[in-house]
Motif scaffolding. Structure first.
Motif, PDB file in Angstrom:
ATOM      1  N   HIS A 167      -1.856  -3.660  -5.387  1.00 10.79           N
ATOM      2  CA  HIS A 167      -2.908  -3.980  -4.423  1.00 10.79           C
ATOM      3  C   HIS A 167      -2.334  -3.864  -3.021  1.00 10.79           C
ATOM      4  O   HIS A 167      -1.336  -4.508  -2.686  1.00 10.79           O
ATOM      5  CB  HIS A 167      -3.429  -5.395  -4.678  1.00 10.79           C
ATOM      6  N   THR A 168      -2.966  -3.018  -2.202  1.00  8.63           N
ATOM      7  CA  THR A 168      -2.452  -2.740  -0.856  1.00  8.63           C
ATOM      8  C   THR A 168      -3.600  -2.778   0.136  1.00  8.63           C
ATOM      9  O   THR A 168      -4.204  -1.742   0.444  1.00  8.63           O
ATOM     10  CB  THR A 168      -1.757  -1.364  -0.808  1.00  8.63           C
ATOM     11  N   PRO A 169      -3.957  -3.960   0.649  1.00 12.32           N
ATOM     12  CA  PRO A 169      -5.074  -4.040   1.593  1.00 12.32           C
ATOM     13  C   PRO A 169      -4.738  -3.368   2.908  1.00 12.32           C
ATOM     14  O   PRO A 169      -3.587  -3.365   3.358  1.00 12.32           O
ATOM     15  CB  PRO A 169      -5.271  -5.559   1.769  1.00 12.32           C
ATOM     16  N   MET A 170      -5.748  -2.753   3.523  1.00 13.55           N
ATOM     17  CA  MET A 170      -5.628  -2.112   4.831  1.00 13.55           C
ATOM     18  C   MET A 170      -4.556  -1.024   4.833  1.00 13.55           C
ATOM     19  O   MET A 170      -3.856  -0.811   5.821  1.00 13.55           O
ATOM     20  CB  MET A 170      -5.330  -3.143   5.920  1.00 13.55           C
ATOM     21  N   ALA A 171      -4.404  -0.330   3.714  1.00 11.01           N
ATOM     22  CA  ALA A 171      -3.360   0.699   3.622  1.00 11.01           C
ATOM     23  C   ALA A 171      -3.724   1.915   4.471  1.00 11.01           C
ATOM     24  O   ALA A 171      -4.879   2.337   4.503  1.00 11.01           O
ATOM     25  CB  ALA A 171      -3.160   1.118   2.173  1.00 11.01           C
ATOM     26  N   ASP A 172      -2.737   2.481   5.145  1.00 13.36           N
ATOM     27  CA  ASP A 172      -2.922   3.737   5.867  1.00 13.36           C
ATOM     28  C   ASP A 172      -2.743   4.858   4.849  1.00 13.36           C
ATOM     29  O   ASP A 172      -1.674   5.447   4.717  1.00 13.36           O
ATOM     30  CB  ASP A 172      -1.898   3.850   7.000  1.00 13.36           C
ATOM     31  N   THR A 173      -3.802   5.157   4.118  1.00 15.32           N
ATOM     32  CA  THR A 173      -3.685   6.090   3.011  1.00 15.32           C
ATOM     33  C   THR A 173      -3.385   7.512   3.475  1.00 15.32           C
ATOM     34  O   THR A 173      -2.770   8.282   2.732  1.00 15.32           O
ATOM     35  CB  THR A 173      -4.978   6.085   2.176  1.00 15.32           C
ATOM     36  N   THR A 174      -3.792   7.864   4.678  1.00 13.36           N
ATOM     37  CA  THR A 174      -3.480   9.199   5.184  1.00 13.36           C
ATOM     38  C   THR A 174      -1.977   9.359   5.332  1.00 13.36           C
ATOM     39  O   THR A 174      -1.389  10.360   4.900  1.00 13.36           O
ATOM     40  CB  THR A 174      -4.179   9.438   6.531  1.00 13.36           C
ATOM     41  N   ALA A 175      -1.329   8.366   5.925  1.00 10.97           N
ATOM     42  CA  ALA A 175       0.119   8.420   6.108  1.00 10.97           C
ATOM     43  C   ALA A 175       0.844   8.328   4.769  1.00 10.97           C
ATOM     44  O   ALA A 175       1.834   9.038   4.536  1.00 10.97           O
ATOM     45  CB  ALA A 175       0.574   7.292   7.033  1.00 10.97           C
ATOM     46  N   ILE A 176       0.366   7.467   3.875  1.00  8.08           N
ATOM     47  CA  ILE A 176       1.021   7.309   2.569  1.00  8.08           C
ATOM     48  C   ILE A 176       0.904   8.594   1.758  1.00  8.08           C
ATOM     49  O   ILE A 176       1.878   9.040   1.136  1.00  8.08           O
ATOM     50  CB  ILE A 176       0.408   6.124   1.810  1.00  8.08           C
TER      51      ILE A 176
END
Length: 261
Positions: A167-176
């Motif tokens: 669980h990763t709230p507020m994740a910067d999915t573009t960067a990840i």
């Protein structure tokens, strides 16, 4: 003719109190005021040896024209290494043990569930906050179970996975994703080899090689090594729980998408 008399202080106070009781506590005028005029703000001249708070002479030397400095680019990492998982079983081991998949460590990661070569794979961005041993074991999982039943899919025959291991709230999915997790997701999908794929969540698109600004309706398939898998992308389960109208929107997309079987 009545003589003009000057009101007394008592009369003025009574008048003001009357208007105040009536709810009028502001002074108004009919004269127009130019509130929107652009006035040039003139700052006082500074001496050559005087600088404002926050000025950095070193920055001025490095950036004499005061140009905006771009944010550093994301460093891409080969998370799969020289010997990537060759089977779904090996991928599950990799998912739970590979140290570079997140910055926290391996403890607390949640395995995907299901069998390969299934009719349908459902991919969400990350596990639920309450997940401990089973992916989507909370309210979002209950909603997904109801959706699968309505669509005619048995949950046990559906592969359910997440693009992030915890669980990763507020994740910067573009960067990840740019950092290498998009390749991990691509390998995961190839090893599952589903007939159809549903991706839920606006933040999940970078893991599929798409920009977050793209319209869901424009994404119809995902291509991995010349294998085209039909793709349906929509808002996340959490959003559907908060806004019931999104459930109806998903259902319309599903009817249109499934008509192409």
């Amino acid at each position: 003719m009545n003589a003009h008399t000057t009101p007394s202080a008592r009369d003025l106070a009574a008048t003001i109190e009357w208007w105040s009781n009536a709810g009028v506590d502001m002074d108004f005028t009919d004269d127009a005021t130019a509130w929107l005029t652009d006035e040039e703000v003139i700052e006082p001249a500074r001496k050559p040896d005087q600088r404002q708070d926050g000025d950095n002479p070193a920055n001025a030397e490095q950036n004499p024209e005061n140009k905006q400095i771009a944010a550093p680019s994301v460093q891409r990492v080969d998370l799969l290494g020289d010997s990537p998982p060759a089977s779904l079983e090996q991928f599950h081991t990799f998912w739970m043990e590979a140290p570079g998949l997140d910055g926290i460590g391996t403890k607390g990661r949640i395995l995907p569930r299901g069998k390969p070569q299934c009719d349908l794979m459902v991919l969400v961005c990350d596990p639920e906050e309450s997940d401990r041993d089973t992916l989507l074991s909370g309210d979002q999982g209950k909603l997904l179970s109801n959706m699968l039943a309505a669509m005619g899919y048995a949950e046990d025959d559906t592969y359910i996975a997440s693009a992030l291991p915890r669980h990763t709230p507020m994740a910067d999915t573009t960067a990840i994703a740019t950092g290498g997790m998009d390749e991990v997701t691509a390998l995961h999908i190839r090893l599952v080899a589903p007939k159809r794929l549903i991706a839920l969540g606006t933040s999940i698109l970078p893991f599929l090689g798409h920009d977050r600004s793209q319209e869901f309706t424009s994404l119809r398939e995902i291509n991995h090594r010349s294998v085209n898998t039909p793709l349906l992308s929509s808002e996340g389960l959490d959003a559907m729980m908060s806004m019931p109208r999104l459930k109806a929107r998903f259902w319309r997309r599903w009817i249109e998408w499934s008509a192409g079987k």
